[in-house]
Write an enzyme that holds these catalytic residues in place. Structure first.
Site, PDB file in Angstrom:
ATOM      1  N   TYR A 112       2.972   4.765   0.747  1.00 58.83           N
ATOM      2  CA  TYR A 112       3.628   5.355   1.909  1.00 58.83           C
ATOM      3  C   TYR A 112       2.596   6.173   2.682  1.00 58.83           C
ATOM      4  O   TYR A 112       1.741   6.823   2.091  1.00 58.83           O
ATOM      5  CB  TYR A 112       4.771   6.261   1.479  1.00 58.83           C
ATOM      6  CG  TYR A 112       5.896   5.553   0.756  1.00 58.83           C
ATOM      7  CD1 TYR A 112       6.613   4.529   1.371  1.00 58.83           C
ATOM      8  CD2 TYR A 112       6.264   5.919  -0.537  1.00 58.83           C
ATOM      9  CE1 TYR A 112       7.661   3.889   0.713  1.00 58.83           C
ATOM     10  CE2 TYR A 112       7.314   5.289  -1.203  1.00 58.83           C
ATOM     11  CZ  TYR A 112       8.006   4.273  -0.568  1.00 58.83           C
ATOM     12  OH  TYR A 112       9.034   3.640  -1.214  1.00 58.83           O
TER      13      TYR A 112
ATOM     14  N   PHE B 181       6.721   2.209  -4.372  1.00 60.32           N
ATOM     15  CA  PHE B 181       8.117   2.471  -4.026  1.00 60.32           C
ATOM     16  C   PHE B 181       8.579   3.886  -4.368  1.00 60.32           C
ATOM     17  O   PHE B 181       9.620   4.331  -3.888  1.00 60.32           O
ATOM     18  CB  PHE B 181       9.069   1.453  -4.668  1.00 60.32           C
ATOM     19  CG  PHE B 181       8.949   0.066  -4.111  1.00 60.32           C
ATOM     20  CD1 PHE B 181       9.418  -0.227  -2.850  1.00 60.32           C
ATOM     21  CD2 PHE B 181       8.335  -0.937  -4.840  1.00 60.32           C
ATOM     22  CE1 PHE B 181       9.285  -1.506  -2.323  1.00 60.32           C
ATOM     23  CE2 PHE B 181       8.198  -2.213  -4.324  1.00 60.32           C
ATOM     24  CZ  PHE B 181       8.686  -2.508  -3.059  1.00 60.32           C
TER      25      PHE B 181
ATOM     26  N   ASP C 207       0.855  -1.187   0.000  1.00 59.39           N
ATOM     27  CA  ASP C 207       0.000   0.000   0.000  1.00 59.39           C
ATOM     28  C   ASP C 207       0.887   1.232   0.000  1.00 59.39           C
ATOM     29  O   ASP C 207       2.107   1.133   0.187  1.00 59.39           O
ATOM     30  CB  ASP C 207      -0.998  -0.008   1.166  1.00 59.39           C
ATOM     31  CG  ASP C 207      -0.336   0.102   2.530  1.00 59.39           C
ATOM     32  OD1 ASP C 207       0.869  -0.213   2.648  1.00 59.39           O
ATOM     33  OD2 ASP C 207      -1.008   0.492   3.490  1.00 59.39           O
TER      34      ASP C 207
ATOM     35  N   HIS D  67      11.487  -9.074   0.065  1.00 59.88           N
ATOM     36  CA  HIS D  67      11.164  -7.648  -0.016  1.00 59.88           C
ATOM     37  C   HIS D  67      12.423  -6.830   0.260  1.00 59.88           C
ATOM     38  O   HIS D  67      13.264  -7.230   1.084  1.00 59.88           O
ATOM     39  CB  HIS D  67      10.082  -7.308   1.007  1.00 59.88           C
ATOM     40  CG  HIS D  67       9.443  -5.981   0.792  1.00 59.88           C
ATOM     41  ND1 HIS D  67       9.990  -4.809   1.281  1.00 59.88           N
ATOM     42  CD2 HIS D  67       8.307  -5.633   0.148  1.00 59.88           C
ATOM     43  CE1 HIS D  67       9.215  -3.800   0.932  1.00 59.88           C
ATOM     44  NE2 HIS D  67       8.187  -4.262   0.251  1.00 59.88           N
TER      45      HIS D  67
END
Length: 233
Positions: free
Chosen positions: A67, A78, A65, A189
């Site tokens: 920031y 990102f 989701d 990740h």
């Protein structure tokens, strides 16, 4: 009011915006944006789809989701707005790119990734909105159904797509990618909590080798993480 993305996604996802789950999601978002601080700004929610048309997608990077701190999210996973310090996960992505392309060198001070999107990298979160300072607060409200539909539409494409799936939530989407034409690259990740399993994945060079081998267009200039305002002039 119908959502307008301004490219071929409009036709491909047009029916999705008419479904009952999306109407419920829309009402939920009206309340959330009217009551709380929500990211990204409403006009930026679909930036990833606006920047990368369906027909232009070469690769997909799947996030979770947006920031949830002020000034960061702008509708691409990102990525942060221009001039905002890149968060730790993005810095680790840059480290991996610099290891794979030591002569390229990302500008690690800039976290704005729209240039990747313009080159054919769909920067898609599985949940497209979030309440400020409350990660995953919009999970389970309908966004997952919508973004699964995006992945399914890409799965239907004859032209190969490269899916870069980092972390367990992203890797869970492999069940939606059933077309053998496509490529799935999996790793941990890039978060500092799991980055040791992300480093040395080689995904960026592997993606470009696939692009070249299968004649999918120009290779992605990964070290050119963003194009500065000066260079656009």
């Amino acid at each position: 009011m119908a959502v307008k993305l301004g490219n071929d996604w409009d036709e491909i996802l047009g029916d999705e915006f008419k479904k009952p789950y999306y109407s419920e999601l829309r009402e939920f978002l009206k309340t959330e944006y009217g009551t709380y601080t929500v990211y990204p700004p409403m006009e930026d929610i679909f930036n990833s789809l606006k920047a990368t048309p369906y027909s232009a997608v070469k690769a997909v990077i799947l996030g979770q989701d947006p920031y949830h701190n002020p000034g960061q999210a702008h509708g691409m996973c990102f990525s942060v707005k221009r001039g905002v310090q890149p968060p730790p996960s993005l810095l680790n992505i840059y480290k991996e790119i610099n290891a794979e392309y030591p002569d390229g060198k990302c500008d690690c001070s800039d976290g704005y990734l729209e240039d990747w999107a313009r080159q054919g990298v769909l920067l898609l979160n599985t949940v497209l909105t979030v309440r400020a300072h409350t990660p995953m607060s919009h999970r389970g409200r309908g966004w997952e159904t919508f973004t699964d539909a995006v992945i399914k539409r890409l799965n239907e494409r004859e032209k190969p797509v490269i899916f870069l799936l980092w972390g367990s939530p992203a890797r869970a989407k492999t069940s939606l990618i059933t077309n053998p034409r496509h490529f799935i690259l999996q790793a941990a990740h890039p978060s500092p909590l799991s980055a040791t399993g992300f480093f040395n994945c080689g995904h960026f060079k592997r993606a470009n080798r696939i692009i070249t081998e299968y004649e999918l267009g120009e290779e992605i200039d990964w070290p050119r993480c963003s194009r500065s305002e000066q260079s656009k002039k």
